[in-house]
Design a protein around this motif. Structure first.
Motif, PDB file in Angstrom:
ATOM      1  N   ILE A 233     -28.758   2.227 -67.159  1.00  0.00           N
ATOM      2  CA  ILE A 233     -28.919   1.217 -68.206  1.00  0.00           C
ATOM      3  C   ILE A 233     -30.187   0.397 -68.038  1.00  0.00           C
ATOM      4  N   THR A 234     -30.910   0.577 -66.928  1.00  0.00           N
ATOM      5  CA  THR A 234     -32.178  -0.147 -66.755  1.00  0.00           C
ATOM      6  C   THR A 234     -33.234   0.461 -67.668  1.00  0.00           C
ATOM      7  N   PRO A 235     -34.087  -0.379 -68.312  1.00  0.00           N
ATOM      8  CA  PRO A 235     -35.080   0.150 -69.255  1.00  0.00           C
ATOM      9  C   PRO A 235     -36.292   0.718 -68.532  1.00  0.00           C
ATOM     10  N   GLY A 236     -36.823   1.818 -69.026  1.00  0.00           N
ATOM     11  CA  GLY A 236     -38.068   2.370 -68.515  1.00  0.00           C
ATOM     12  C   GLY A 236     -37.888   3.210 -67.271  1.00  0.00           C
ATOM     13  N   PHE A 237     -38.748   4.241 -67.160  1.00  0.00           N
ATOM     14  CA  PHE A 237     -38.650   5.141 -66.013  1.00  0.00           C
ATOM     15  C   PHE A 237     -39.073   4.455 -64.723  1.00  0.00           C
TER      16      PHE A 237
END
Length: 403
Positions: A233-237
């Motif tokens: 659920i964390t944004p961005g790679f």
């Protein structure tokens, strides 16, 4: 009739512009381009700066007050929900300590549920065997403690007689009359555990143990899945990769610390039991278990266990001499070697904590949760320090509590 002359502007006279001005020419502004803009007076500027600083101070004070209120509310919530949080924290620690074993089984292509089930069966058998071995000696000690205390006083009568004579002589010199000993006829009531106490306490204890075991079992099976969902659920790679690095590092270090501390304390308990057996102290397994669990509380646990062993050795000694203190002195030497050489060498410098931070942490959690809080305080402090070292915004906490 002649046409009227066109109006024109007399620049020298400063007359207003007439119709003869070109349409595209702009009217001159009041302030010339080279002229400085109007400034505030210094007194008004200083007053404005003082007002801004006062507002900032008020906002800072309000923020500090809100943080204090939030901290007090958090402490009250932790105290109010300790019946729920203590099993949860204990299960989380046990799950982290046993997770490397389950992960090793998964690398060998064993299902996580199978490895977790085997571990839980072994844990249940171990707890049941320990309770069966220690329950009877503990109950017998509680029943026999008053009689042992009554028989302990006459043994040391020849040692206390000079002190009593000196005390009577001092009272005679001070008061001018003979000091008489006040004798009490009342006898201490024997400690007993009734059947109702056992019946009323057993369901609560069984419910707490069952809840901890179930939580540990599900943490071992679904713990990695929960962490993976949190990372997803964390944004961005880049954030995902950073989160995976932090979570894996924290999980590895915390698991290593908990498993190492458990093995060190279990070894200390076994060594203490063997030492007490050689000294022929009754119930060596009971006091070895007490030493193992008390060693989770640095400094305080060793001091309390040493004093307890001294009292037990005196109560069950046949003769009153200085040899009865040998078990306590031996245990003090063992804990000194363990705390200053063995544990720092095995755990490394990253696990070392400040003694002041440990004592303050013990005081806080012992006040909030009692004996369970004191037992869980140092593992919680160590885990919090390991997490703070990985999170940049919490690095200040790791710097404060480190040794």
């Amino acid at each position: 009739m002649s046409e009227p002359a066109p109006l024109h502007t007399d620049i020298a006279g400063g007359d207003s512009v007439g119709p003869s001005m070109p349409i595209g020419e702009a009217a001159p502004s009041e302030a010339e381009p080279g002229e400085a803009e109007p400034r505030y007076p210094p007194r008004q500027l200083a007053r404005g700066l003082q007002t801004t600083r006062g507002i900032r101070r008020h906002l800072r004070a309000v923020r500090v007050l809100l943080n204090v209120m939030l901290f007090l509310a958090l402490m009250y919530t932790i105290t109010l929900t300790k019946a729920l949080l203590i099993p949860l924290v204990l299960a989380a620690f046990l799950g982290l300590a046993l997770n490397p074993i389950v992960a090793a089984g998964a690398r060998l292509h064993l299902p996580r549920w199978l490895t977790a089930s085997v571990l839980m069966i072994g844990l249940i058998v171990g707890i049941g065997s320990g309770v069966g071995l220690l329950a009877q000696p503990a109950i017998g000690w509680f029943h026999g403690a008053p009689a042992a205390i009554r028989s302990f006083v006459p043994k040391f009568r020849h040692l206390t007689q000079p002190l009593e004579a000196a005390n009577r002589a001092t009272q005679t010199l001070v008061n001018g009359n003979n000091f008489t000993h006040a004798e009490t006829t009342g006898q201490p009531a024997p400690m007993s555990i009734s059947a109702w106490d056992v019946v009323s306490t057993t369901p609560k204890v069984l419910a707490a143990v069952l809840s901890v075991l179930l939580l540990v079992f599900f943490f071992l099976i679904y713990g990695d899945t929960m962490l993976r969902r949190l990372v997803e659920i964390t944004p961005g790679f880049a954030y995902k990769r950073h989160a995976v690095t932090i979570v894996r590092g924290i999980q590895t270090e915390v698991s290593r610390y908990l498993l190492t501390a458990l093995l060190i304390n279990a070894s200390l308990g076994a060594l203490t039991s063997g030492m007490l057996w050689l000294y022929k102290v009754p119930d060596p397994l009971l006091w070895g278990a007490v030493a193992m669990f008390a060693n989770f509380i640095p400094y305080v646990g060793a001091i309390v266990t040493t004093a307890l062993l001294a009292v037990v050795s005196m109560l069950y000694a046949k003769d009153a001499n200085l040899g009865v203190f040998l078990p306590a002195l031996t245990f003090a030497g063992i804990t000194a070697v363990e705390g200053n050489l063995v544990t720092p060498m095995i755990q490394g410098a990253s696990m070392r904590l400040s003694p002041i931070a440990i004592l303050l942490w013990l005081l806080v959690w012992g006040w909030l949760w009692g004996i369970p809080g004191a037992l869980l305080a140092v593992p919680m402090l160590t885990c919090t320090k390991l997490i703070a070292q990985r999170v940049p915004s919490w690095h200040w906490f790791a710097v404060i509590v480190q040794r």
